[in-house]
Design a protein around this motif. Structure first.
Motif, PDB file in Angstrom:
ATOM      1  N   ASP A  72       0.824  -1.206   0.000  1.00  0.00           N
ATOM      2  CA  ASP A  72       0.000   0.000   0.000  1.00  0.00           C
ATOM      3  C   ASP A  72       0.860   1.259   0.000  1.00  0.00           C
ATOM      4  O   ASP A  72       0.582   2.218  -0.720  1.00  0.00           O
ATOM      5  CB  ASP A  72      -0.974  -0.003   1.175  1.00  0.00           C
ATOM      6  N   LYS A  76       1.155   4.018  -3.073  1.00  0.00           N
ATOM      7  CA  LYS A  76       0.876   5.442  -2.865  1.00  0.00           C
ATOM      8  C   LYS A  76       1.997   6.333  -3.388  1.00  0.00           C
ATOM      9  O   LYS A  76       1.775   7.505  -3.670  1.00  0.00           O
ATOM     10  CB  LYS A  76       0.590   5.715  -1.395  1.00  0.00           C
ATOM     11  N   MET A  99      -6.383   0.880  -7.756  1.00  0.00           N
ATOM     12  CA  MET A  99      -7.519   1.767  -7.957  1.00  0.00           C
ATOM     13  C   MET A  99      -7.944   2.402  -6.628  1.00  0.00           C
ATOM     14  O   MET A  99      -8.237   3.598  -6.575  1.00  0.00           O
ATOM     15  CB  MET A  99      -8.669   1.004  -8.603  1.00  0.00           C
ATOM     16  N   ALA A 100      -7.968   1.625  -5.555  1.00  0.00           N
ATOM     17  CA  ALA A 100      -8.340   2.150  -4.241  1.00  0.00           C
ATOM     18  C   ALA A 100      -7.354   3.229  -3.774  1.00  0.00           C
ATOM     19  O   ALA A 100      -7.726   4.131  -3.027  1.00  0.00           O
ATOM     20  CB  ALA A 100      -8.414   1.021  -3.223  1.00  0.00           C
ATOM     21  N   CYS A 101      -6.104   3.144  -4.248  1.00  0.00           N
ATOM     22  CA  CYS A 101      -5.068   4.130  -3.894  1.00  0.00           C
ATOM     23  C   CYS A 101      -5.000   5.290  -4.896  1.00  0.00           C
ATOM     24  O   CYS A 101      -4.050   6.081  -4.856  1.00  0.00           O
ATOM     25  CB  CYS A 101      -3.706   3.451  -3.812  1.00  0.00           C
ATOM     26  N   GLU A 102      -5.969   5.366  -5.799  1.00  0.00           N
ATOM     27  CA  GLU A 102      -6.035   6.415  -6.826  1.00  0.00           C
ATOM     28  C   GLU A 102      -4.883   6.347  -7.825  1.00  0.00           C
ATOM     29  O   GLU A 102      -4.423   7.362  -8.336  1.00  0.00           O
ATOM     30  CB  GLU A 102      -6.108   7.817  -6.211  1.00  0.00           C
ATOM     31  N   THR A 121     -10.697   4.505 -15.929  1.00  0.00           N
ATOM     32  CA  THR A 121      -9.811   4.178 -14.806  1.00  0.00           C
ATOM     33  C   THR A 121      -8.387   3.838 -15.244  1.00  0.00           C
ATOM     34  O   THR A 121      -7.513   3.682 -14.390  1.00  0.00           O
ATOM     35  CB  THR A 121     -10.369   2.989 -14.008  1.00  0.00           C
ATOM     36  N   GLY A 151      -7.094   8.151 -11.787  1.00  0.00           N
ATOM     37  CA  GLY A 151      -6.930   7.667 -10.419  1.00  0.00           C
ATOM     38  C   GLY A 151      -8.153   7.935  -9.563  1.00  0.00           C
ATOM     39  O   GLY A 151      -8.610   7.058  -8.819  1.00  0.00           O
ATOM     40  N   GLN A 152      -8.701   9.126  -9.661  1.00  0.00           N
ATOM     41  CA  GLN A 152      -9.889   9.472  -8.879  1.00  0.00           C
ATOM     42  C   GLN A 152     -11.084   8.606  -9.284  1.00  0.00           C
ATOM     43  O   GLN A 152     -11.805   8.098  -8.424  1.00  0.00           O
ATOM     44  CB  GLN A 152     -10.224  10.954  -9.047  1.00  0.00           C
ATOM     45  N   ARG A 155     -10.604   5.075  -7.987  1.00  0.00           N
ATOM     46  CA  ARG A 155     -10.905   4.944  -6.556  1.00  0.00           C
ATOM     47  C   ARG A 155     -12.410   4.871  -6.325  1.00  0.00           C
ATOM     48  O   ARG A 155     -12.894   4.028  -5.564  1.00  0.00           O
ATOM     49  CB  ARG A 155     -10.301   6.104  -5.768  1.00  0.00           C
ATOM     50  N   GLU A 156     -13.149   5.743  -6.982  1.00  0.00           N
ATOM     51  CA  GLU A 156     -14.608   5.722  -6.851  1.00  0.00           C
ATOM     52  C   GLU A 156     -15.162   4.364  -7.278  1.00  0.00           C
ATOM     53  O   GLU A 156     -16.034   3.802  -6.608  1.00  0.00           O
ATOM     54  CB  GLU A 156     -15.234   6.837  -7.693  1.00  0.00           C
ATOM     55  N   LEU A 159     -14.239   1.652  -4.645  1.00  0.00           N
ATOM     56  CA  LEU A 159     -15.066   1.771  -3.439  1.00  0.00           C
ATOM     57  C   LEU A 159     -16.500   1.319  -3.697  1.00  0.00           C
ATOM     58  O   LEU A 159     -17.129   0.704  -2.839  1.00  0.00           O
ATOM     59  CB  LEU A 159     -15.048   3.209  -2.917  1.00  0.00           C
TER      60      LEU A 159
END
Length: 179
Positions: A72, A76, A99-102, A121, A151-152, A155-156, A159
């Motif tokens: 992780d 990042k 993806m969760a880490c943008e 994505t 990235g944003q 992440r969406e 999630l």
């Protein structure tokens, strides 16, 4: 790592099926063009020693980190996750984590990967197409705003699709259905 250095990360077994050698070839080509990029290979496998030996003269820009427990943190600090798999991935956990880490993803159109990665994505490339892979990497490295947007959105999506409550509900529903 300098702030100006782009970081491209691979997470997975260093085996033929995962395409680590394809990314390595792209990395060598990109570095020969003089771009300031650090390529991180996270994982281990039968290609580890061969690729590490080939990278000796490029060890400043290509690093083999082995199996890690701090993926992780490494994600990042990454600008891209690249997974050029040759085989039908059932599920790309590394993709979902990125993806969760943008972190935008460049991956191959194989197996379940296209269910995770789309034009919003990341970028999907044909299997074993080193030219498209390299061009996608250099394109996204030159487009920080595009990377940020991908990235944003990633992440969406992560999630929305993989949140714990939703996964638990689906699992319970499946169990109840099977009873």
């Amino acid at each position: 790592i300098k702030d100006t250095t782009n970081v491209v990360t691979f997470i997975g077994q260093l085996i033929y099926e995962k395409g680590a050698d394809l990314l390595f070839d792209c990395a060598v080509s990109i570095l020969r063009e003089g771009l300031d990029v650090l390529f991180l290979f996270i994982g281990d496998g039968v290609l580890h020693n061969e690729l590490k030996h080939k990278a000796k003269s490029l060890s400043k820009n290509i690093r083999f980190l082995g199996v890690r427990n701090d993926v992780d943190k490494l994600l990042k600090s990454s600008d891209l996750l690249v997974l050029p798999s040759r085989w039908g991935e059932a599920f790309g956990l590394a993709i979902a984590e990125a993806m969760a880490c943008e972190i935008p993803v460049i991956a191959t159109k194989v197996g379940a990967i296209p269910e995770l990665v789309n034009d919003e994505t990341g970028i999907l490339v044909p299997v074993e197409d080193v030219f498209s892979l390299k061009n996608s990497i250099t394109f996204l490295l030159s487009q920080p705003e595009k990377r940020k947007l991908l990235g944003q959105t990633g992440r969406e999506r992560a999630l929305r699709l993989f949140n714990i409550e939703k996964m638990v509900k689906k699992t319970i529903s499946l169990y109840l259905e099977l009873l």
